[in-house]
Write a protein that holds these residues in place. Sequence first.
Motif, PDB file in Angstrom:
ATOM      1  N   LEU A 165      -2.379   0.773 -10.525  1.00  0.00           N
ATOM      2  CA  LEU A 165      -1.574   1.984 -10.332  1.00  0.00           C
ATOM      3  C   LEU A 165      -0.116   1.639 -10.062  1.00  0.00           C
ATOM      4  N   SER A 166       0.136   0.641  -9.230  1.00  0.00           N
ATOM      5  CA  SER A 166       1.512   0.217  -8.944  1.00  0.00           C
ATOM      6  C   SER A 166       2.179  -0.370 -10.185  1.00  0.00           C
ATOM      7  N   TRP A 167       1.426  -1.161 -10.948  1.00  0.00           N
ATOM      8  CA  TRP A 167       1.994  -1.753 -12.161  1.00  0.00           C
ATOM      9  C   TRP A 167       2.336  -0.677 -13.194  1.00  0.00           C
ATOM     10  N   ILE A 168       1.511   0.350 -13.281  1.00  0.00           N
ATOM     11  CA  ILE A 168       1.807   1.439 -14.213  1.00  0.00           C
ATOM     12  C   ILE A 168       3.084   2.148 -13.795  1.00  0.00           C
ATOM     13  N   ALA A 169       3.236   2.396 -12.484  1.00  0.00           N
ATOM     14  CA  ALA A 169       4.460   3.039 -11.999  1.00  0.00           C
ATOM     15  C   ALA A 169       5.684   2.186 -12.329  1.00  0.00           C
ATOM     16  N   ASN A 200       0.824  -1.210   0.000  1.00  0.00           N
ATOM     17  CA  ASN A 200       0.000   0.000   0.000  1.00  0.00           C
ATOM     18  C   ASN A 200       0.858   1.261   0.000  1.00  0.00           C
ATOM     19  N   VAL A 201       1.977   1.221   0.744  1.00  0.00           N
ATOM     20  CA  VAL A 201       2.886   2.368   0.761  1.00  0.00           C
ATOM     21  C   VAL A 201       3.445   2.617  -0.641  1.00  0.00           C
ATOM     22  N   PHE A 202       3.846   1.537  -1.306  1.00  0.00           N
ATOM     23  CA  PHE A 202       4.359   1.675  -2.672  1.00  0.00           C
ATOM     24  C   PHE A 202       3.282   2.230  -3.596  1.00  0.00           C
ATOM     25  N   ASN A 203       2.048   1.733  -3.427  1.00  0.00           N
ATOM     26  CA  ASN A 203       0.956   2.201  -4.279  1.00  0.00           C
ATOM     27  C   ASN A 203       0.658   3.676  -4.029  1.00  0.00           C
ATOM     28  N   ASP A 204       0.670   4.094  -2.754  1.00  0.00           N
ATOM     29  CA  ASP A 204       0.436   5.499  -2.422  1.00  0.00           C
ATOM     30  C   ASP A 204       1.516   6.404  -2.996  1.00  0.00           C
ATOM     31  N   THR A 205       2.741   5.870  -3.109  1.00  0.00           N
ATOM     32  CA  THR A 205       3.875   6.666  -3.582  1.00  0.00           C
ATOM     33  C   THR A 205       3.998   6.646  -5.100  1.00  0.00           C
ATOM     34  N   LEU A 223      10.373   7.177  -2.940  1.00  0.00           N
ATOM     35  CA  LEU A 223       9.980   6.132  -1.999  1.00  0.00           C
ATOM     36  C   LEU A 223      10.332   6.524  -0.563  1.00  0.00           C
ATOM     37  N   PHE A 224      11.472   7.192  -0.389  1.00  0.00           N
ATOM     38  CA  PHE A 224      11.874   7.668   0.935  1.00  0.00           C
ATOM     39  C   PHE A 224      10.830   8.634   1.492  1.00  0.00           C
TER      40      PHE A 224
END
Length: 327
Positions: free
Chosen positions: A166-170, A39-44, A274-275
Amino acid sequence: MIKRYLHSREAILSAAILVLIVLIALRFPAFVAPANLANVFNDTSPLMILAIGQMIVILTKCIDLSVAANLALTGMVVSLLNIAAPDLPLVVTLLVAVSLGAVLGMFNGILVWKLNIPPIVVTLGTMTIYRGIIFLISNGKWVNAHEMSAAFKAFPRHVFLGFPVLSWIALGVILIAIVVMTRTTLGRAFYAVGGNPHAAVYTGLNVGRTQFWAFTISGALAGLTGYLWVSRYAVAYVDIAGGFELDVVAACVIGGISIAGGIGTMGGAVLGALFLGVIKNALPVINISPFWQLAISGAAILIAVVLNSRANRTRGRIILKQTEPVA
């Protein structure tokens, strides 16, 4: 190779992120659960996409402060388009978002290239213009979730192989950007123009045109993020993502992208984003005051600037200097 990596900004940032996660886990163990980290990765993800575009612009000795306004304008346009044509294929919506974002980026690039206006002045101006256009086309009104079609809202949230789209697009944008920056002539031109524009001219590169394409790419990514943002949060309004351009620039600076141009890596920009993402997601969880959150983020930026400044001193001197034109 390994020794060089261990002394790189990417290794330092990776270690800093791991230490930060461990410290947070001591206070709130659930934070390190795989689902929460996903979720953190997805939010970022929106920040990472924008940081990639900003990195390319900064590499060419420019800066784009209009990315958040570009995001907001594109998001409002596709939201209104969805209201007018709710059955429009999603592919068309994505093409409209990316194309409009690219056009807005091109406008920045043309002003910098053809009129030789400083990039910070251009993008400060267009930032205000784009926000104003949002107000004009929306009459200051919000577009809310009930006005958007189900398909429009569902796409970035759809889970595929355990991760939201969204994460896959990033991840896809990151991979494409790495290939462009390391395996194409255009990618090498971005570094050359920023590292030594005078020498770049001697090698046949058009500095203004290269900067134009940097702004275009940044704009296209901002347009893509505009759709992803409004569809994920199911709302569009004038001040959406207000001030987010500062986070984007901060992610690049923390990631080791030199404001002087010509220095930086895609990994650094992603890790910098990410940081910041970990900080913004973790500090509220462990009950850190919002004022301390700002202080911690600001301290991280200042430390990064100092590290970048020290690194730039080792770049060496410019051999080919600008000469006066012969009459």
